[in-house]
Enzyme design. Structure first.
Site, PDB file in Angstrom:
ATOM      1  N   ARG A 155       0.822  -1.218   0.000  1.00 10.84           N
ATOM      2  CA  ARG A 155       0.000   0.000   0.000  1.00 10.84           C
ATOM      3  C   ARG A 155       0.857   1.271   0.000  1.00 10.84           C
ATOM      4  NH1 ARG A 155      -1.763   2.723   4.578  1.00 10.84           N
ATOM      5  NH2 ARG A 155      -0.971   0.980   5.805  1.00 10.84           N
TER       6      ARG A 155
ATOM      7  N   ASP B  74      10.490  -6.878  -3.956  1.00 12.21           N
ATOM      8  CA  ASP B  74       9.326  -7.340  -3.200  1.00 12.21           C
ATOM      9  C   ASP B  74       9.402  -8.854  -3.027  1.00 12.21           C
ATOM     10  OD1 ASP B  74       6.570  -6.033  -2.290  1.00 12.21           O
ATOM     11  OD2 ASP B  74       6.130  -8.056  -3.002  1.00 12.21           O
TER      12      ASP B  74
ATOM     13  N   SER C  46       5.713   6.765  11.943  1.00 12.27           N
ATOM     14  CA  SER C  46       4.487   6.070  11.547  1.00 12.27           C
ATOM     15  C   SER C  46       3.411   7.070  11.163  1.00 12.27           C
ATOM     16  CB  SER C  46       3.979   5.200  12.708  1.00 12.27           C
ATOM     17  OG  SER C  46       3.446   6.015  13.741  1.00 12.27           O
ATOM     18  N   CYS C  47       2.344   6.569  10.550  1.00 13.53           N
ATOM     19  CA  CYS C  47       1.248   7.451  10.122  1.00 13.53           C
ATOM     20  C   CYS C  47       0.621   8.172  11.318  1.00 13.53           C
ATOM     21  CB  CYS C  47       0.199   6.650   9.355  1.00 13.53           C
ATOM     22  SG  CYS C  47      -0.385   5.166  10.218  1.00 13.53           S
TER      23      CYS C  47
ATOM     24  N   ARG D 225      -9.246  -0.676  15.263  1.00 10.50           N
ATOM     25  CA  ARG D 225      -9.146  -0.973  13.831  1.00 10.50           C
ATOM     26  C   ARG D 225     -10.561  -0.992  13.248  1.00 10.50           C
ATOM     27  NH1 ARG D 225      -4.298  -3.805  12.728  1.00 10.50           N
ATOM     28  NH2 ARG D 225      -2.663  -2.572  13.705  1.00 10.50           N
TER      29      ARG D 225
END
Length: 268
Positions: free
Chosen positions: A10, A32, A146-147, A238
């Site tokens: 993502r 990857d 981190s986000c 979440r």
């Protein structure tokens, strides 16, 4: 500027598309763990999270290419198995989410390595609006945190600078992630959270709001040590979305203030 992107999930796909718009950046290669190059091209072209890519990639041998770009695709389990000198790579962006050994990263034949996740042992953890001015040429392994920490810490810094935070509580509302289950299934082991069997993440991510621990405050503490789990309680929910989140913050401050004054400070 020649770069390699490690991990084309993502975040990696988003970074790839941003980089391809910049004439000063050449994406030389991606690496990857997915060995199916056709599938990698497919996930870039038809991204469910951030939308379709107009200039579609196709596969020839071990490269993906479109009208403007030709990108090598590697399938190495470790960055240390890549010959960066041969590829003439300047910078690596590690968006794999895998915790890396910084001492080994420092030995790679590249100028800089940027991690898209927190790493306490990185040469520096950076959050824009907080400590970007501390970045210097000596830093080779750079974490962009981190986000949640990127969204939260600039706010907490302003409050702490002006009023001194004594304690607080943070709840992050976070989109679902790949390790979660589409339907109810067996529990999931989580080494990062120190549990042998996480029942919550065995629940359907599409049908539940799932409580979880969060590393947000730990990530903040790597940059501002006083913003730590010693004074902050934290948790995460979440939720069944693929993008967009929110953070609920409650803080107890040393100095008095008012809503009007807070708004004025943030507007500055």
């Amino acid at each position: 500027m020649r770069i390699l992107i490690n991990g084309i999930g993502r975040i990696g796909r988003s970074l790839l598309k941003i980089a391809l718009k910049n004439n000063n950046i050449e994406v030389v290669a991606i690496n990857d763990i997915n060995s199916n190059i056709e599938n990698i091209a497919y996930t870039i072209n038809y991204d469910s999270t951030y939308g379709l890519y107009k200039d579609k990639f196709r596969v020839i041998n071990k490269t993906i290419l479109n009208k403007k770009n030709t990108i090598k695709v590697l399938n190495k389990n470790s960055l240390h198995d890549i010959n960066f000198k041969e590829l003439d790579i300047d910078y690596v962006i590690d968006s794999s989410g895998v915790k890396q050994d910084v001492k080994l990263l420092e030995k790679l034949f590249v100028k800089k390595i940027f991690l898209t996740h927190p790493n306490q042992n990185a040469n520096i953890n950076i959050i824009m609006g907080v400590n970007q001015n501390k970045l210097n040429k000596k830093h080779k392994v750079i974490s962009t945190s981190s986000c949640n920490a990127t969204a939260l810490l600039p706010i907490l810094k302003i409050i702490d600078t002006n009023y001194k935070i004594e304690c607080g509580e943070v709840t992050t509302i976070h989109p679902l992630l790949n390790h979660q289950k589409v339907l109810d299934a067996a529990c999931i082991k989580s080494t990062t959270r120190g549990v042998e069997c996480n029942y919550e993440f065995g629940r359907s991510a599409l049908d539940n709001i799932i409580p979880s621990k969060t590393t947000t405050i730990d990530a903040c503490s790597y940059i501002m040590p006083n913003i730590s789990s010693d004074i902050f309680a934290s948790s995460s929910l979440r939720v069944p979305t693929t993008t967009v989140g929110a953070i609920d913050i409650s803080v107890y401050i040393k100095d008095k203030t008012s809503k009007k004054e807070l708004i004025e400070i943030f507007e500055k």
